[in-house]
Structures are given as structure tokens and as C-alpha cells.
Design an enzyme around this catalytic site. Structure first.
Site, PDB file in Angstrom:
ATOM      1  N   HIS A  60     -26.721  21.058  30.782  1.00 22.23           N
ATOM      2  CA  HIS A  60     -27.739  21.541  31.729  1.00 22.23           C
ATOM      3  C   HIS A  60     -27.096  21.954  33.055  1.00 22.23           C
ATOM      4  CE1 HIS A  60     -31.513  20.842  29.652  1.00 22.23           C
ATOM      5  NE2 HIS A  60     -31.183  19.602  29.350  1.00 22.23           N
ATOM      6  N   CYS A 116     -35.503  18.363  23.645  1.00 23.61           N
ATOM      7  CA  CYS A 116     -35.301  18.399  25.100  1.00 23.61           C
ATOM      8  C   CYS A 116     -36.640  18.572  25.788  1.00 23.61           C
ATOM      9  CB  CYS A 116     -34.377  19.579  25.431  1.00 23.61           C
ATOM     10  SG  CYS A 116     -33.989  19.746  27.173  1.00 23.61           S
ATOM     11  N   HIS A 132     -25.187  16.609  26.119  1.00 27.99           N
ATOM     12  CA  HIS A 132     -26.419  17.397  26.250  1.00 27.99           C
ATOM     13  C   HIS A 132     -26.769  17.573  27.739  1.00 27.99           C
ATOM     14  CE1 HIS A 132     -30.721  18.365  24.928  1.00 27.99           C
ATOM     15  NE2 HIS A 132     -30.846  18.155  26.231  1.00 27.99           N
ATOM     16  N   GLU A 133     -26.705  16.476  28.489  1.00 28.62           N
ATOM     17  CA  GLU A 133     -27.083  16.546  29.907  1.00 28.62           C
ATOM     18  C   GLU A 133     -26.096  17.373  30.718  1.00 28.62           C
ATOM     19  OE1 GLU A 133     -29.898  15.924  30.545  1.00 28.62           O
ATOM     20  OE2 GLU A 133     -30.477  14.446  29.050  1.00 28.62           O
TER      21      GLU A 133
END
Lengths: 175, 171
Positions: B142, B96, B138-139
Site C-alpha cells: 500500500h 482488503c 500486503h501492507e
């Protein structure tokens, strides 16, 4: 700037080694870097990067009584401490077979010739006394590409048909 | 257009839970353009989330089209995204921009159904799999203040068991 040292401790495993060693280091003003701590064959092994401002002799002297109490062999050497430059493994290999002498030498020699730079290798002996097996997981960087390693593995498997070897690229997703 | 500064762990702002987008206006379009430029400035980057640049809104960009031989939907701006279905799981290695010089193994669903809005505020839906589904998960983390290092599984013991191929089978 403080100097980096590599502290190596090896001894019969028992509960509390990590806590006692790292507490002693902390109390002496050491800062730990990267470390590997692992039980191997009933022994506990520690390799620690340590940043320390003072005299290395003085620190080694202060650690000696604890090492003796815990019955650990101690080595303490100045090193060039490189942080923040990890090599990214791009290939993962699994090797296993009936245990015999020479597996690691044969596998890693073949792979080294084909450009593998090993970043991490963990191996174990499983099974029982009558039928032990050897199993090894290797991560590394294919400096000459994965195709070269695939070729090398084909040759290896012909020469050592008792081994099972699987290889997989490590495709690190960066976001 | 501008390349924005990426927040890096252990910056505590990365733990912020982002707010839904309500205004699909010029400001939003400008921000998306900057976010895109920031993502492309990082070599190999396949996604970015607004909170990575300190904008705590539910906006991500994912584009895995640079990766060969996979199913994907190309360049996607995903606003207020929600995963509504998950299926399967797989371990793979992630890195990342907000966590430099570290990579680790993470379990993600292999198939997802995603509902989101595009940059104009229209509802869009996707069925995704594999690499693209992983990037989206994954995004989206965030947006909820989670990094992949909050989801790590052991590096040494997890053997990538799925999709491991034997040398002889591959030609």
C-alpha cells in the site's frame, strides 16, 4: 433500471469468439456483469451477465445472426442479477483418480450432505484414451463447518478407495 | 479517537506512493490511534496502512495475534518499514478493506527480515514468517501504491500446493 439477463453461448471453439460477441453486445448498449468463458472438450462456452435497457426479444434477434455465423448455440434468459454479494469460499478440495462414471456424483453428494455449498467447480479429463484420469477442483463454503466435511471425506475414501481427495481450508487474510 | 474513512478501489489515490515519516510527534501519535481504531472497526482485519485512509505516509499497523497457532510478534506499529531479506514463497488468498467483495490468490515470501521504526522513532527489526510475513508484505505494498489485485495469480490453476494435507495424515 436495466434488467439483467444470462446469455449462454456454446459452440465449436475458434479464435475471436469473445471479441466478436462482446463487441456486438457493446454496440447494442449492453453492459456486462460477471462472466465465465471456458473451452470444454473442444467447445467454447460462455455465460455472461448482461444488463440491458431495451426489449430482450430485440436483443436476442440482433445476436442471432452473429451466433449463426460463429455456429454458436444461444440461450438468453432474464435473471435476478446479484452483484456485490460474493460468497467467500472457505474450503478447497482436490479430487483425482482413474476416470470412471460416478466420481462427481459420489463426491459431491457426500459433501452436500455434510453441508458443502459449491461456489466453483472445475474438472478435467487428463491422460490418454487408454488411461484417462479425472481431476476436479472444488471451492465452496462449509456451511456446517470443516470438521463435518473431514468426517464425510473419511467415509467417502473408505467407500471409494480409488479416489485421492485432499482438502484444505481457504484462510482469506483480510487487510 | 476517530474511525477514518477507508479509500476504496478504484479510487486513484490508492496508487499514491507514500512519503517517509520524519516527525515522531503528537500529531503522529493521534493519527496512529485513529488508524488502529479504524483497523479494529473492520471484522477480521489484521492490518492497515496509512494510505488506505488517505494519509500518504509510510505507516502501517499489523496485528495477527487473533489468529491461532502461528508465530507472530503481536501488535506492531511499523514506520518507514523496509523488507531487507526475502525467502521462500507461498500462494494464499487475500482480501482488503480497500477492495470490497473480492478476494484473490497472491504469491508472497514465506520469510522476511524487516527493519522499521516504532511510534517513538526507534529502530526495530523482526524476522517474520508465514501469515504475519504475508500481512506485512500486503501492507507495505500500500505504501508503494500497490494493491493485492496488482499481484493476482490465477484462481483456478494455482492449487495451493504447499501445505496441502492428505485427509488420512491429519489427526
Amino acid at each position: 433500471m436495466s434488467q439483467w439477463f444470462m446469455l449462454t453461448l456454446v459452440g465449436k471453439d475458434q479464435a475471436g469468439i469473445v471479441a466478436q460477441v462482446t463487441t456486438a453486445l457493446y454496440e447494442q448498449g449492453c453492459n456486462l456483469g460477471e462472466a465465465s468463458m471456458l473451452r470444454i472438450g473442444g467447445n467454447f462456452t460462455m455465460m455472461l451477465m448482461i444488463a440491458f435497457d431495451g426489449q430482450s426479444d430485440a436483443l436476442a434477434e440482433r445476436l442471432q445472426p452473429l451466433a449463426e455465423k460463429l455456429q454458436l448455440q444461444l440461450h438468453f434468459d432474464p435473471i435476478e442479477g446479484e452483484l456485490h454479494h460474493h460468497q467467500q469460499s472457505d474450503v478447497l478440495l482436490m479430487v483425482h483418480g482413474a476416470d470412471r462414471a460416478g466420481i462427481v456424483a459420489q463426491v459431491t453428494s457426500k459433501l452436500a450432505d455434510a453441508g458443502l455449498n459449491i461456489v466453483d467447480l472445475a474438472s478435467d479429463v487428463g491422460g490418454n484414451e487408454d488411461n484417462p484420469f479425472y481431476i476436479m477442483q472444488i471451492e465452496g463454503v462449509a456451511t456446517q463447518g470443516i470438521e463435518r466435511l473431514e468426517q464425510a471425506l473419511q467415509e467417502l475414501l473408505q467407500q471409494q478407495p480409488d479416489l485421492k481427495v485432499t482438502m484444505k481450508p481457504i484462510d482469506t487474510m483480510v487487510m | 479517537m476517530a474511525i477514518l474513512e477507508i479509500l476504496k478501489y478504484p479510487d486513484p489515490r490508492l496508487k499514491t506512493i507514500s512519503e517517509p515519516v520524519t516527525a515522531f510527534d503528537e500529531t503522529l501519535q493521534t493519527f496512529i490511534a485513529d488508524l488502529d481504531e479504524t483497523m479494529n472497526a473492520s471484522p477480521g482485519g489484521v492490518g492497515i496502512a496509512a494510505p488506505q485512509v488517505g494519509q500518504f505516509q509510510r505507516i502501517v499497523i499489523v496485528d495477527v495475534s487473533s489468529k491461532k497457532k502461528i508465530k507472530h510478534h503481536g501488535y506492531m506499529v511499523l514506520i518507514n518499514p523496509e523488507i531487507t531479506e526475502w525467502d521462500g514463497f507461498e500462494i494464499a488468498r487475500e482480501g482488503c478493506m480497500s477492495v470490497p467483495d473480492y478476494t484473490g490468490n497472491v504469491i508472497r515470501a514465506t520469510q522476511i527480515h524487516l527493519v522499521a521504526q516504532n511510534a517513538e522513532g526507534e529502530t526495530i527489526e523482526y524476522d517474520m514468517e508465514g501469515y504475519e510475513a504475508r500481512a506485512v508484505q500486503h501492507e507495505l505494498d500500500h505504501l508503494d501504491g500497490l494493491l493485492f489485485i496488482d499481484r493476482l495469480v490465477s484462481r483456478r490453476r494455482d492449487l495451493f500446493q504447499r501445505k496441502v494435507y492428505k485427509k488420512k495424515d491429519k489427526k
